[in-house]
Design a protein around this motif. Structure first.
Motif, PDB file in Angstrom:
ATOM      1  N   GLY A  42       0.761  -1.286   0.056  1.00 26.01           N
ATOM      2  CA  GLY A  42       0.034  -0.055  -0.024  1.00 26.01           C
ATOM      3  C   GLY A  42       0.888   1.272   0.015  1.00 26.01           C
ATOM      4  N   VAL A  43       1.720   1.343   1.071  1.00 27.72           N
ATOM      5  CA  VAL A  43       2.766   2.421   1.026  1.00 27.72           C
ATOM      6  C   VAL A  43       3.475   2.433  -0.182  1.00 27.72           C
ATOM      7  CG1 VAL A  43       2.519   2.563   3.595  1.00 27.72           C
ATOM      8  CG2 VAL A  43       4.356   1.408   2.529  1.00 27.72           C
ATOM      9  N   ARG A  44       3.946   1.194  -0.892  1.00 31.01           N
ATOM     10  CA  ARG A  44       4.887   1.517  -1.851  1.00 31.01           C
ATOM     11  C   ARG A  44       4.286   2.077  -3.101  1.00 31.01           C
ATOM     12  NH1 ARG A  44       5.921  -3.327  -1.854  1.00 31.01           N
ATOM     13  NH2 ARG A  44       4.737  -4.514  -3.588  1.00 31.01           N
ATOM     14  N   TYR A  45       2.967   1.578  -3.371  1.00 33.01           N
ATOM     15  CA  TYR A  45       2.096   2.232  -4.414  1.00 33.01           C
ATOM     16  C   TYR A  45       1.824   3.863  -4.287  1.00 33.01           C
ATOM     17  CZ  TYR A  45       0.674  -2.607  -5.436  1.00 33.01           C
ATOM     18  OH  TYR A  45       0.866  -4.073  -5.940  1.00 33.01           O
ATOM     19  N   GLN A  46       1.539   4.096  -3.094  1.00 31.25           N
ATOM     20  CA  GLN A  46       1.481   5.643  -2.938  1.00 31.25           C
ATOM     21  C   GLN A  46       2.717   6.212  -3.210  1.00 31.25           C
ATOM     22  OE1 GLN A  46      -0.233   6.724   0.930  1.00 31.25           O
ATOM     23  NE2 GLN A  46      -1.559   4.739   1.100  1.00 31.25           N
ATOM     24  N   LEU A  47       4.038   5.829  -2.739  1.00 32.62           N
ATOM     25  CA  LEU A  47       5.036   6.724  -3.104  1.00 32.62           C
ATOM     26  C   LEU A  47       5.368   6.801  -4.396  1.00 32.62           C
ATOM     27  CD1 LEU A  47       7.404   4.967  -0.126  1.00 32.62           C
ATOM     28  CD2 LEU A  47       6.317   7.111  -0.382  1.00 32.62           C
ATOM     29  N   ARG A  48       4.950   5.682  -5.352  1.00 27.84           N
ATOM     30  CA  ARG A  48       4.992   5.547  -6.783  1.00 27.84           C
ATOM     31  C   ARG A  48       4.076   6.847  -7.300  1.00 27.84           C
ATOM     32  NH1 ARG A  48       7.989   1.821  -9.345  1.00 27.84           N
ATOM     33  NH2 ARG A  48       8.460   0.036  -8.367  1.00 27.84           N
ATOM     34  N   ILE A  49       2.810   6.777  -6.812  1.00 28.41           N
ATOM     35  CA  ILE A  49       1.863   7.675  -7.245  1.00 28.41           C
ATOM     36  C   ILE A  49       2.559   9.244  -6.857  1.00 28.41           C
ATOM     37  CG2 ILE A  49      -0.346   8.945  -6.998  1.00 28.41           C
ATOM     38  CD1 ILE A  49      -1.422   6.010  -6.490  1.00 28.41           C
ATOM     39  N   ASN A  50       3.200   9.271  -5.785  1.00 24.74           N
ATOM     40  CA  ASN A  50       3.756  10.631  -5.346  1.00 24.74           C
ATOM     41  C   ASN A  50       4.994  11.169  -6.323  1.00 24.74           C
ATOM     42  OD1 ASN A  50       2.092  10.682  -3.272  1.00 24.74           O
ATOM     43  ND2 ASN A  50       3.712  10.037  -1.759  1.00 24.74           N
ATOM     44  N   GLU A  51       5.741  10.166  -6.712  1.00 24.04           N
ATOM     45  CA  GLU A  51       6.624  10.414  -7.747  1.00 24.04           C
ATOM     46  C   GLU A  51       6.301  11.124  -9.064  1.00 24.04           C
ATOM     47  OE1 GLU A  51       9.244   6.963  -8.316  1.00 24.04           O
ATOM     48  OE2 GLU A  51       9.918   7.050  -6.083  1.00 24.04           O
ATOM     49  N   ARG A  52       4.968  10.368  -9.768  1.00 21.73           N
ATOM     50  CA  ARG A  52       4.462  10.741 -10.923  1.00 21.73           C
ATOM     51  C   ARG A  52       3.897  12.393 -10.585  1.00 21.73           C
ATOM     52  NH1 ARG A  52      -0.798   7.788 -12.844  1.00 21.73           N
ATOM     53  NH2 ARG A  52      -1.569   8.875 -11.032  1.00 21.73           N
ATOM     54  N   THR A  53       3.370  12.255  -9.265  1.00 19.88           N
ATOM     55  CA  THR A  53       2.619  13.648  -9.095  1.00 19.88           C
ATOM     56  C   THR A  53       3.627  15.051  -9.017  1.00 19.88           C
ATOM     57  OG1 THR A  53       0.858  12.681  -7.775  1.00 19.88           O
ATOM     58  CG2 THR A  53       0.922  15.064  -7.454  1.00 19.88           C
ATOM     59  N   ALA A  54       4.935  14.521  -8.404  1.00 13.95           N
ATOM     60  CA  ALA A  54       5.960  15.461  -8.150  1.00 13.95           C
ATOM     61  C   ALA A  54       6.405  15.798  -9.769  1.00 13.95           C
ATOM     62  CB  ALA A  54       6.841  14.781  -7.427  1.00 13.95           C
ATOM     63  N   ARG A  55       6.633  14.899 -10.455  1.00 18.26           N
ATOM     64  CA  ARG A  55       7.224  15.115 -11.903  1.00 18.26           C
ATOM     65  C   ARG A  55       6.008  16.083 -12.552  1.00 18.26           C
ATOM     66  NH1 ARG A  55       8.448   9.652 -11.667  1.00 18.26           N
ATOM     67  NH2 ARG A  55       6.648   9.057 -12.978  1.00 18.26           N
ATOM     68  N   ASP A  56       4.876  15.791 -12.481  1.00 21.55           N
ATOM     69  CA  ASP A  56       3.715  16.365 -13.115  1.00 21.55           C
ATOM     70  C   ASP A  56       3.490  17.760 -12.798  1.00 21.55           C
ATOM     71  OD1 ASP A  56       3.165  14.073 -14.452  1.00 21.55           O
ATOM     72  OD2 ASP A  56       1.429  13.575 -13.163  1.00 21.55           O
ATOM     73  N   HIS A  57       4.042  18.192 -11.630  1.00 20.80           N
ATOM     74  CA  HIS A  57       4.158  19.644 -11.145  1.00 20.80           C
ATOM     75  C   HIS A  57       5.403  20.325 -10.990  1.00 20.80           C
ATOM     76  CE1 HIS A  57       0.013  17.745 -10.084  1.00 20.80           C
ATOM     77  NE2 HIS A  57      -0.525  19.140 -10.442  1.00 20.80           N
ATOM     78  N   GLY A  58       6.483  19.676 -11.747  1.00 20.83           N
ATOM     79  CA  GLY A  58       7.862  20.470 -11.649  1.00 20.83           C
ATOM     80  C   GLY A  58       8.534  20.114 -10.210  1.00 20.83           C
TER      81      GLY A  58
END
Length: 439
Positions: A42-58
């Protein structure tokens, strides 16, 4: 290079020479439970989403923090990842020296579900100017009124969801209970994994324990018998008096169903709800064994979700040496046992109580002997320590001093005392068996 991000009507500028022009942010993930796979997915999936969100917003993630199977809605739950994130935000950098200019998370309720945590998070995040908060919906300005109001709305929604979910879960457990469905959670001692079929060995132990208790046997003695047989609980723990009491007084042993510490009854007949599992004992024997305990010890008063009727404070020590004595029996490898010596009733007038080791059971000593030895150590052998005033000694010896004050004096001189095992059949009082460890 300077990256400009518009957030809530404000313009926040970040220098980013060390991260290729991207804003360095901390990533946080949390799950409330991980009871099935127990692999932290669960936390592993969230961290992956966070990485994508970070890239999408500079932004770029420079450090990840997580708390697996940690509730954020219950008071007193320690979240090491959250605590570490708060400390690094206040400091403004990671342990490796990377600057932190914001936080990215999949949703607000992963970070906070209580007002205390919201206040703590915002205080840490805004402890330095120019920081941002990022989620899949975009970038927020935590310094603006709108940014704070959005966080408060998220908190209110999370609190409402927690209440609704708790009420829904409570109703679900009650509906299962009135239909006689077995309890959820860990397998109860005495039954197989299906919680319906009796365990061939454990059920016999429970049945014998009920019989022994009705015959007057102490639950501690029953627990010792189980330990000697190598019996462990369903989660691997060693049996003790409390766990044995809980097992033999649980309504499930006679087939009755309870919910949140109360027996359930069929409305039409007034009879107890009978579960779908195989019982170990009869209702008559269950009532009889429950009658041998005080009400506060029973499963119905100490089970999951039930209020405790007994005083929650720890019992007051009744003897001088309680808490100060450690077992000095040597193991085959030469190390001392070190287990605590606990007071229990003795078998003679000379020693109405004794201190015994519950770990190895190879060391036992007369209670009056130890208490006298402690008195001698404090008044006659406290070398290098501040001597006890004569007035204090007089009050001690004439009986004007209470036990609590005596124990404070002992504790000011020694951290603990090692007690060497005695010689079998030697009934002389050997004060040298008590070896002080001075402060």
């Amino acid at each position: 290079m300077v990256l400009i991000v518009e957030s809530g009507g404000a313009v926040i500028q970040h220098g980013g020479s060390e991260t290729g022009g991207l804003i360095p942010v901390a990533s946080y993930a949390r799950t409330s439970e991980d009871s099935r796979q127990r692999d932290g997915h669960g936390v592993r999936y969230q961290l992956r989403i966070n990485e994508r969100t970070a890239r999408d917003h500079g932004c770029v993630v420079v450090m990840a923090y997580s708390d697996n199977a940690r509730s954020a809605s219950k008071a007193g739950v320690v979240r090491p990842g959250f605590d570490r994130l708060m400390a690094d935000l206040v400091r403004g950098r990671t342990d490796g020296g990377q600057p932190i200019k914001g936080v990215v998370c999949v949703a607000d309720d992963r970070l906070y579900r209580r007002a205390e945590d919201l206040a703590r998070f915002f205080a840490a995040l805004t402890s330095s100017p120019g920081r941002i908060y990022v989620d899949p919906q975009g970038v927020r300005d935590p310094y603006s009124q709108e940014g704070l109001m959005q966080a408060v709305r998220s908190l209110d929604a999370a609190a409402t969801e927690t209440r609704v979910r708790s009420r829904r879960l409570s109703h679900w457990h009650w509906a299962r209970a009135v239909e006689g469905v077995p309890h959820s959670g860990p397998r109860p001692f005495g039954w197989l994994e299906d919680r319906i079929t009796l365990h061939p060995e454990e059920s016999k132990l429970v049945e014998q324990a009920i019989s022994d208790r009705l015959s007057g046997k102490a639950v501690r003695a029953i627990a010792r018998d189980w330990c000697e047989l190598g019996v462990t609980g369903t989660r691997g723990g060693r049996p003790n008096g409390q766990t044995v009491t809980q097992i033999i007084t649980a309504p499930r042993v006679c087939g009755y169903r309870a919910n949140r510490g109360e027996l359930l009854f069929v409305p039409e007949t007034g009879e107890p709800v009978v579960g779908q599992w195989q019982p170990i004992s009869t209702p008559e024997l269950w009532h009889a064994v429950c009658a041998t305990f005080s009400p506060g010890s029973l499963f119905l008063h100490r089970g999951s979700g039930a209020p405790r009727l007994t005083d929650s404070r720890r019992p007051v020590p009744r003897h001088l040496g309680t808490g100060f004595l450690r077992c000095g029996a040597r193991s085959p490898d030469g190390t001392a046992c070190g287990g605590a010596l606990c007071a229990q009733k003795g078998r003679s007038q000379r020693s109405p109580y004794v201190y015994s080791c519950r770990n190895c059971r190879r060391c036992s000593i007369s209670g009056p002997l130890v208490d006298t030895a402690l008195e001698r150590l404090i008044f006659d052998q406290a070398h290098g320590c501040t001597r006890v005033p004569d007035t204090t000694r007089q009050r001690w010896q004439v009986g004007e001093m209470g036990l609590d004050e005596k124990r404070k004096i002992v504790g000011s001189f020694v951290t603990h005392c090692l007690v060497r095992p005695g010689v079998k059949a030697d009934h002389t009082w050997d004060f040298s068996r008590v070896e002080p460890i001075w402060r």
